[in-house]
Enzyme design. Structure first.
Site, PDB file in Angstrom:
ATOM      1  N   SER A 164       0.785  -1.224   0.089  1.00 24.40           N
ATOM      2  CA  SER A 164      -0.037   0.131  -0.012  1.00 24.40           C
ATOM      3  C   SER A 164       0.995   1.157  -0.004  1.00 24.40           C
ATOM      4  CB  SER A 164      -0.959   0.111   1.298  1.00 24.40           C
ATOM      5  OG  SER A 164      -1.490   1.367   1.312  1.00 24.40           O
ATOM      6  N   TYR A 176      -2.415  -1.414  10.340  1.00 24.38           N
ATOM      7  CA  TYR A 176      -2.453  -1.414   8.985  1.00 24.38           C
ATOM      8  C   TYR A 176      -1.141  -1.122   8.222  1.00 24.38           C
ATOM      9  CZ  TYR A 176      -3.775  -1.383   3.842  1.00 24.38           C
ATOM     10  OH  TYR A 176      -3.908  -1.640   2.433  1.00 24.38           O
TER      11      TYR A 176
END
Length: 317
Positions: A164, A176
């Site tokens: 990401s 995350y």
């Protein structure tokens, strides 16, 4: 002088353009295993590669997801259920892949499965939610990769790990970001360790896209639930006004997520089919023109830019 410089730059980009478009031969004979194909990037990539004639082995978390995918693709595509948090499931999927690819090996492994829940601050996030993100987004990637690596090595193939842009610039949702930074580190380490085996590893860093992970209704509901379950001292420290303001910021951010998932899957496809895949792909305009430049700024300046619009907690000093 300027003419020579312009000619040199033009020649460089021409050679770069030509190099990027060299495609691997005999794609119709190559097997690609993709995790997280129930929806989102994995589902679209499976259909995209199937349409191009590759032999897709799609791993779905649920049989329902697998059945829906089979209904949208050719008979070449085959599915298997896989829970990347369970070693027995990974072992079974590896054996299944081995039986399909035989001596030719596995050309492509795409570690796409991931979760993002809930969207909240580190201090509001409970240990279970943090561990779940690490298990799926990082430990799952490591275990699937190491299990499939002998098959990929046999084919001198490709490994594509979906990270990401938050694996490059940490911003909100601590668990995350930690998991995606881990994916980046694991990919870099493994790429250097196995460079002499002909295996190429690429990292895809999507920006903000509208997938199941960023479903606005579910994401905001989980954010509310996280705040509701937060200890009393947390609520007193931050205050209801802080939560309400942050909630609206997150809502606006989710509304602005890109719907063009092909920007990501095209990067994945290039990493699998190009003779010269890139080490890193930044997918999305926000990734290319905001987060990547931001990552090169002094930390104090990056901090200011990222948090300048955030509210102040009730007990801020």
């Amino acid at each position: 002088m300027w003419l020579y410089l312009a000619a040199f730059v033009g020649l460089y980009y021409l050679l770069h353009w030509y190099r990027e478009r060299q495609v691997v031969s005999h794609l119709q004979d190559k097997y690609v295993f993709i995790t997280g194909c129930d929806s989102g990037f994995g589902n679209l990539l499976a259909r995209q590669l199937d349409a191009r004639g590759l032999r897709v082995l799609a791993a779905c978390l649920t049989e329902k997801g697998a059945e829906q995918l089979r209904g949208q693709t050719s008979d070449r595509l085959e599915t298997v259920t896989l829970d990347v948090t369970k070693m027995e499931s990974i072992a079974a999927a590896t054996q299944w892949v081995k039986e399909h690819v035989g001596d030719r090996g596995l050309w492509g492994l795409v570690n796409n499965a991931g979760i993002l829940t809930p969207i909240t601050l580190c201090e509001w996030l409970n240990t279970e939610d943090s561990m779940n993100m690490l298990k799926v987004n990082l430990i799952g990637v490591i275990q699937v990769t190491l299990s499939m690596l002998p098959l990929v090595r046999r084919a001198r193939g490709r490994i594509v790990n979906v990270s990401s842009i938050l694996g490059r610039v940490a911003f909100f949702v601590g668990g995350y970001c930690v998991s995606k930074y881990g994916v980046e580190a694991f990919s870099d380490i493994l790429r250097r360790e196995i460079q002499h085996f002909g295996v190429k590893i690429s990292i895809v860093e999507p920006g903000y896209f509208r997938t199941g992970m960023t479903n606005m209704t579910q994401s905001l509901e989980r954010m509310k639930q996280s705040w509701k379950e937060a200890p009393k001292h947390i609520k007193e420290t931050y205050g209801q006004q802080y939560f309400d303001a942050l909630y609206n910021i997150m809502k606006e951010g989710l509304l602005n997520c890109s719907t063009n998932l092909n920007l990501v899957t095209d990067c994945m496809e290039h990493a699998l089919t190009s003779v010269h895949p890139r080490t890193r792909y930044s997918a999305g305009w926000d990734a290319k023109f905001f987060f990547i430049p931001l990552s090169y700024l002094p930390t104090s300046l990056a901090d200011y830019i990222l948090t300048r619009s955030w509210p102040k907690p009730a007990q801020a000093v």
